[in-house]
Design a protein around this motif. Structure first.
Motif, PDB file in Angstrom:
ATOM      1  N   GLY A 223       3.229  21.247 -39.099  1.00  0.00           N
ATOM      2  CA  GLY A 223       2.800  22.350 -38.726  1.00  0.00           C
ATOM      3  C   GLY A 223       2.893  22.533 -37.367  1.00  0.00           C
TER       4      GLY A 223
ATOM      5  N   LEU B   2       6.259  23.906 -36.615  1.00  0.00           N
ATOM      6  CA  LEU B   2       6.469  25.413 -37.109  1.00  0.00           C
ATOM      7  C   LEU B   2       5.873  26.467 -36.208  1.00  0.00           C
ATOM      8  CD1 LEU B   2       5.760  24.859 -40.711  1.00  0.00           C
ATOM      9  CD2 LEU B   2       8.030  25.361 -39.944  1.00  0.00           C
ATOM     10  N   LEU B   3       4.527  25.990 -35.478  1.00  0.00           N
ATOM     11  CA  LEU B   3       4.026  26.973 -34.619  1.00  0.00           C
ATOM     12  C   LEU B   3       4.668  27.167 -33.512  1.00  0.00           C
ATOM     13  CD1 LEU B   3       0.161  25.810 -35.351  1.00  0.00           C
ATOM     14  CD2 LEU B   3       1.384  27.944 -35.718  1.00  0.00           C
TER      15      LEU B   3
ATOM     16  N   GLN C  22       6.459  30.721 -35.858  1.00  0.00           N
ATOM     17  CA  GLN C  22       5.690  31.018 -37.196  1.00  0.00           C
ATOM     18  C   GLN C  22       4.377  31.193 -37.349  1.00  0.00           C
ATOM     19  OE1 GLN C  22       7.828  29.201 -40.650  1.00  0.00           O
ATOM     20  NE2 GLN C  22       9.416  28.537 -39.460  1.00  0.00           N
ATOM     21  N   THR C  23       3.639  32.157 -36.904  1.00  0.00           N
ATOM     22  CA  THR C  23       2.422  32.478 -36.745  1.00  0.00           C
ATOM     23  C   THR C  23       1.857  33.732 -37.596  1.00  0.00           C
ATOM     24  OG1 THR C  23       2.818  33.762 -34.567  1.00  0.00           O
ATOM     25  CG2 THR C  23       2.060  31.368 -34.496  1.00  0.00           C
TER      26      THR C  23
ATOM     27  N   SER D  34       0.805  34.374 -40.526  1.00  0.00           N
ATOM     28  CA  SER D  34      -0.242  34.072 -41.460  1.00  0.00           C
ATOM     29  C   SER D  34      -1.711  34.378 -40.753  1.00  0.00           C
ATOM     30  CB  SER D  34      -0.477  32.839 -41.829  1.00  0.00           C
ATOM     31  OG  SER D  34       0.483  32.589 -42.912  1.00  0.00           O
TER      32      SER D  34
ATOM     33  N   VAL E 227      -4.079  24.524 -41.239  1.00  0.00           N
ATOM     34  CA  VAL E 227      -3.297  25.307 -40.355  1.00  0.00           C
ATOM     35  C   VAL E 227      -1.994  25.380 -40.331  1.00  0.00           C
ATOM     36  CG1 VAL E 227      -2.770  25.881 -37.798  1.00  0.00           C
ATOM     37  CG2 VAL E 227      -5.119  25.491 -38.632  1.00  0.00           C
ATOM     38  N   SER E 228      -1.269  23.948 -40.729  1.00  0.00           N
ATOM     39  CA  SER E 228      -0.074  23.685 -40.998  1.00  0.00           C
ATOM     40  C   SER E 228       0.512  24.495 -42.407  1.00  0.00           C
ATOM     41  CB  SER E 228       0.294  22.184 -41.178  1.00  0.00           C
ATOM     42  OG  SER E 228       1.551  21.743 -41.337  1.00  0.00           O
TER      43      SER E 228
ATOM     44  N   ALA F  99       0.930  27.812 -41.616  1.00  0.00           N
ATOM     45  CA  ALA F  99       2.231  27.958 -40.655  1.00  0.00           C
ATOM     46  C   ALA F  99       3.598  28.165 -41.587  1.00  0.00           C
ATOM     47  CB  ALA F  99       2.418  26.999 -39.512  1.00  0.00           C
TER      48      ALA F  99
END
Length: 466
Positions: free
Chosen positions: A193, A196-197, A201-202, A204, A270-271, A274
């Motif tokens: 995660g 990805l962040l 990739q935010t 969501s 959160v992951s 993401a």
């Protein structure tokens, strides 16, 4: 010093010595205590419940708030139980505290509910979850035969029985090893995660509160789902007599394990968000598997393995404490005397563990047994509230009792009031029909399986067919 006179076999003194020899040993150190709490809490819930919380609450930010609130509530409850455990240094958890404060009848009702239904049903449910994820690997491209799944669950329960009957140290060693494995699996998801962040990739988290639902019944259902994932925070109180230096290790283990699990749950969610949009998360029957497909690719099998290992470790913790519940109830006269006996050499509650195993095996047979567990979610929180009321009673009526750990009355009040509110909201959701029965697709790699399970109070049981 004078010579000690010989003790005649069968005399009262001899029986007293034998009784002392057969008491359960204090073999649970701080590390094992933390593992018992965290290992039981981290089951299949963190891999499955995120979809259900998001489905009910409606928004990513709302779901994260529910997760945080559940962790905070579990912390308040655990600290309240830590004070009770240092005041009443006996095993048995809610049972022994209710017995001390409210008498025999309420304690018997709790013991009967827990020993005959709740604990064995929980062991059976988690064992079936383990079996489903284990057997699926041998049936690629098709649904796993139910006979094979249930036979695997039976083997799992029998294996847990053997481990727990042989040695407390062996059972705690298994808990320690599986807890480390679970933490590593969750760490993989958290690191994924973060990557990805970092890649931006935010999506969501944009308009994260949009579509948040605030209906009382919906909030109650969401809390039930989140608290199911945190279930096990009170397990150490069932084995207080076997904890070394409980006045120190009981609160310390809770303050380490529960915030740790809460942080992991928040970061894992959160992951998930993401890697997936809310719509993708809602269409997933197994969030961890979908996450693995997106992030790990061909290594997605690690997620199936992680869920299986998490389920086995959680079943071991539930079985460990469930056997003690039966043992203590029998020792206090609310169950047959034979269940209060301990093995002469292994010093484990052998008959109580066998009894818990037999009832769990019986509950594996019917397909809809997990509805029983769902039915008693309300009952469990009712008894939690009653237990905390007993702590407040002791603070007012017996302030002179020595306390090595003292919790603010505010935290106990908050936990008691929220427990009552959750019970009310759960009942409200039942009356107003906030439940459904649906089929969801479960993806493992390239294989597509469909599972159907009842969501009577919104608490999914992984891999259970109806």
């Amino acid at each position: 010093m004078g010579k000690r006179s010989p003790t005649l076999p069968g005399s009262a003194a001899h029986l007293s010595e034998v009784t002392e020899i057969l008491e359960l040993k204090q073999e649970i150190e701080l590390t094992s205590a933390v593992s018992l709490i965290a290992g039981t809490m981290i089951g299949s819930g963190i891999f499955m419940s995120p979809e259900w919380i998001l489905r009910n609450i409606g928004s990513p930010a709302g779901s994260l708030i529910i997760w945080a609130a559940c962790g905070l509530l579990a912390t308040f409850g655990a600290l309240s139980y830590a004070e009770l455990g240092t005041l009443i240094k006996e095993s048995g958890g809610e049972y022994i505290y209710i017995l001390w404060n409210f008498g025999s009848l309420p304690a018997f009702l709790f013991a009967f509910t827990s020993v005959i239904v709740v604990r064995p049903a929980s062991v059976a449910a988690i064992s079936l979850s383990f079996a489903e994820y284990t057997v699926t690997a041998f049936y690629p491209g098709c649904s796993s035969p139910q006979v094979v799944v249930k036979c695997t669950a039976v083997v799992c329960i029998l294996f847990l029985t053997l481990i727990n009957c042989l040695s407390v140290r062996l059972a705690t060693s298994v808990m320690n090893a599986f807890t480390v494995g679970k933490m590593l699996a969750l760490l993989v998801i958290v690191v994924g995660g973060v990557v990805l962040l970092a890649q931006g990739q935010t999506h969501s988290f944009q308009n994260a509160f949009q579509n948040t639902r605030t209906d009382a019944g919906v909030i109650g259902i969401a809390f039930y789902q989140g608290l199911w994932s945190f279930d096990g925070w009170n397990n150490l109180n069932y084995v207080t007599e076997e904890v070394k230096h409980p006045e120190v290790n009981l609160p310390r283990a809770m303050m380490i394990a529960i915030p740790l699990v809460t942080c992991f749950c928040m970061l894992v969610n959160v992951s998930y968000l993401a890697a997936m949009t809310p719509a993708e998360l809602l269409s997933s029957g197994a969030v961890a598997i979908t996450w693995g497909n997106k992030v790990l690719g061909s290594w997605v099998w690690l997620m199936s393995l992680s869920v299986a290992l998490s389920s086995f470790g959680s079943a071991n913790g539930t079985f460990f404490s469930g056997g003690r519940m039966c043992y203590i109830a029998a020792r206090e006269g609310h169950m047959p005397d034979i269940l209060s006996m301990a093995h002469v050499r292994h010093l484990t509650p052998f008959p109580a563990l066998i009894f818990t195993s037999v009832v769990s095996l019986i509950m594996v047979i019917p397909g809809s047994f997990s509805q029983i567990v769902n039915l008693f979610s309300f009952t469990a929180w009712l008894f939690y509230g009653i237990t905390i009321t007993g702590l407040l009673y002791l603070k007012i009526k017996k302030p002179e009792l020595p306390r090595s750990f003292k919790l603010s009355e505010i935290a106990g009040d908050i936990f008691g009031e929220v427990s009552a509110a959750i019970g009310y909201l759960g009942g409200h959701s039942r009356r107003h029909g906030y439940h459904e029965k649906k089929s969801y697709s479960l993806y493992r790699g390239t294989n597509h399986h469909t599972y159907s399970f009842s969501d009577g109070v919104g608490i999914p049981r992984v891999g259970t067919h109806y």
